[in-house]
Design a protein around this motif. Structure first.
Motif, PDB file in Angstrom:
ATOM      1  N   ASP A  44      14.129   2.119  -9.031  1.00  0.00           N
ATOM      2  CA  ASP A  44      14.422   1.649  -7.638  1.00  0.00           C
ATOM      3  C   ASP A  44      12.890   1.774  -6.862  1.00  0.00           C
ATOM      4  O   ASP A  44      12.765   0.971  -5.984  1.00  0.00           O
ATOM      5  N   ALA A  45      12.033   2.744  -7.012  1.00  0.00           N
ATOM      6  CA  ALA A  45      10.869   2.800  -6.387  1.00  0.00           C
ATOM      7  C   ALA A  45       9.916   1.692  -6.911  1.00  0.00           C
ATOM      8  O   ALA A  45       9.220   1.214  -6.087  1.00  0.00           O
ATOM      9  N   LYS A  46      10.052   1.234  -8.203  1.00  0.00           N
ATOM     10  CA  LYS A  46       9.189   0.232  -8.449  1.00  0.00           C
ATOM     11  C   LYS A  46       9.479  -1.292  -7.626  1.00  0.00           C
ATOM     12  O   LYS A  46       8.381  -1.965  -7.355  1.00  0.00           O
ATOM     13  N   LYS A  47      10.642  -1.333  -6.961  1.00  0.00           N
ATOM     14  CA  LYS A  47      11.126  -2.436  -6.237  1.00  0.00           C
ATOM     15  C   LYS A  47      10.458  -2.488  -4.823  1.00  0.00           C
ATOM     16  O   LYS A  47      10.425  -3.345  -4.140  1.00  0.00           O
ATOM     17  N   LEU A  48      10.009  -1.302  -4.521  1.00  0.00           N
ATOM     18  CA  LEU A  48       9.330  -0.864  -2.966  1.00  0.00           C
ATOM     19  C   LEU A  48       7.824  -0.880  -3.178  1.00  0.00           C
ATOM     20  O   LEU A  48       7.144  -1.128  -2.028  1.00  0.00           O
ATOM     21  N   VAL A  49       6.917  -1.066  -4.076  1.00  0.00           N
ATOM     22  CA  VAL A  49       5.775  -1.062  -4.453  1.00  0.00           C
ATOM     23  C   VAL A  49       5.118  -2.172  -3.807  1.00  0.00           C
ATOM     24  O   VAL A  49       5.498  -3.469  -4.191  1.00  0.00           O
ATOM     25  N   GLY A  50       4.188  -2.254  -3.034  1.00  0.00           N
ATOM     26  CA  GLY A  50       3.453  -3.451  -2.216  1.00  0.00           C
ATOM     27  C   GLY A  50       4.186  -3.975  -0.932  1.00  0.00           C
ATOM     28  O   GLY A  50       3.849  -4.836  -0.497  1.00  0.00           O
ATOM     29  N   LYS A  51       5.397  -3.262  -0.557  1.00  0.00           N
ATOM     30  CA  LYS A  51       5.970  -3.650   0.534  1.00  0.00           C
ATOM     31  C   LYS A  51       5.357  -3.275   1.706  1.00  0.00           C
ATOM     32  O   LYS A  51       4.842  -1.881   1.724  1.00  0.00           O
ATOM     33  N   ALA A  52       5.123  -3.975   2.649  1.00  0.00           N
ATOM     34  CA  ALA A  52       4.431  -3.483   4.075  1.00  0.00           C
ATOM     35  C   ALA A  52       4.999  -2.306   4.821  1.00  0.00           C
ATOM     36  O   ALA A  52       4.280  -1.744   5.390  1.00  0.00           O
ATOM     37  N   ASP A  53       6.351  -2.346   4.494  1.00  0.00           N
ATOM     38  CA  ASP A  53       6.676  -1.190   5.375  1.00  0.00           C
ATOM     39  C   ASP A  53       7.300  -0.022   4.582  1.00  0.00           C
ATOM     40  O   ASP A  53       8.119   0.872   4.880  1.00  0.00           O
ATOM     41  N   VAL A  54       6.445   0.093   3.380  1.00  0.00           N
ATOM     42  CA  VAL A  54       6.853   1.392   2.554  1.00  0.00           C
ATOM     43  C   VAL A  54       5.394   1.782   2.205  1.00  0.00           C
ATOM     44  O   VAL A  54       4.267   1.353   2.029  1.00  0.00           O
ATOM     45  N   LEU A  55       5.288   3.335   2.435  1.00  0.00           N
ATOM     46  CA  LEU A  55       3.973   3.854   2.256  1.00  0.00           C
ATOM     47  C   LEU A  55       4.397   5.009   1.052  1.00  0.00           C
ATOM     48  O   LEU A  55       5.150   5.867   0.959  1.00  0.00           O
ATOM     49  N   PHE A  56       3.486   4.758  -0.023  1.00  0.00           N
ATOM     50  CA  PHE A  56       3.631   5.609  -1.256  1.00  0.00           C
ATOM     51  C   PHE A  56       2.528   6.863  -1.041  1.00  0.00           C
ATOM     52  O   PHE A  56       1.242   6.365  -0.475  1.00  0.00           O
ATOM     53  N   LEU A  57       3.101   7.832  -1.026  1.00  0.00           N
ATOM     54  CA  LEU A  57       2.061   9.085  -0.921  1.00  0.00           C
ATOM     55  C   LEU A  57       2.054   9.831  -2.273  1.00  0.00           C
ATOM     56  O   LEU A  57       3.237  10.451  -2.466  1.00  0.00           O
TER      57      LEU A  57
END
Length: 125
Positions: A22-35
Motif C-alpha cells: 500500500d505504501a508503494k502506491k503513495l511514493v511520489g505523491k505531493a501530499d505524502v511525506l516519507f520520513l
C-alpha cells in the motif's frame, strides 16, 4: 512510570500501520511525506525510500515544528506522513509524537527491510 515496552504499545495503538504494497502506491505523491528516522550511517548503508526525507529520531520534533529555527518545509500538517526505521519501533514513537503535535494523517511503514523484501524501490542516500 512508563517503560519502553509500554511506550511502544501506546504508540502502536495510536498509529495505524501501512503495508509495503500500500505504501508503494503513495511514493511520489505531493501530499505524502516519507520520513526515514534512522541514524545517518544506517541510511547511508542501505539507502532509503525514493524521495524520503531522512531525519534522525532525535531531531524530528525540531524539523516538524513550524515555529522552530530548524523547521524543514517538507513537514506539512496537511500531508500524510509515512515513517519507517529499522524495525518499526522508532517510527511508531515518532509518529505518536507527530500526532501529539497536530499531524493527523500518520502511517507506520515499520522496518525498512520489510520495504526492501516487498520489492520497494531504494534510493541511495
Amino acid at each position: 512510570m512508563k517503560t519502553v515496552q509500554g511506550m511502544l504499545e501506546e504508540a502502536n495503538a495510536a498509529v495505524p500501520r501501512v503495508s509495503p504494497d500500500d505504501a508503494k502506491k503513495l511514493v511520489g505523491k505531493a501530499d505524502v511525506l516519507f520520513l526515514d528516522v534512522r541514524e545517518p550511517p544506517e541510511v547511508a548503508a542501505s539507502g532509503k525510500v525514493p524521495g524520503a526525507v531522512a531525519v534522525p529520531r532525535g531531531l524530528v520534533e525540531f524539523r516538524a515544528d513550524s515555529a522552530s529555527a530548524m523547521h524543514d518545509k517538507a513537514f506539512d500538517k496537511a500531508k500524510t506522513v509515512v515513517a519507517y526505521c529499522a524495525s518499526g519501533g522508532r517510527s511508531a514513537l515518532v509518529l505518536k509524537t507527530l500526532k501529539d503535535m497536530g499531524y493527523e494523517k500518520v502511517l507506520n511503514l515499520g522496518g525498512f527491510k520489510g520495504w526492501v523484501d516487498a520489492g520497494g524501490e531504494v534510493e541511495k542516500a
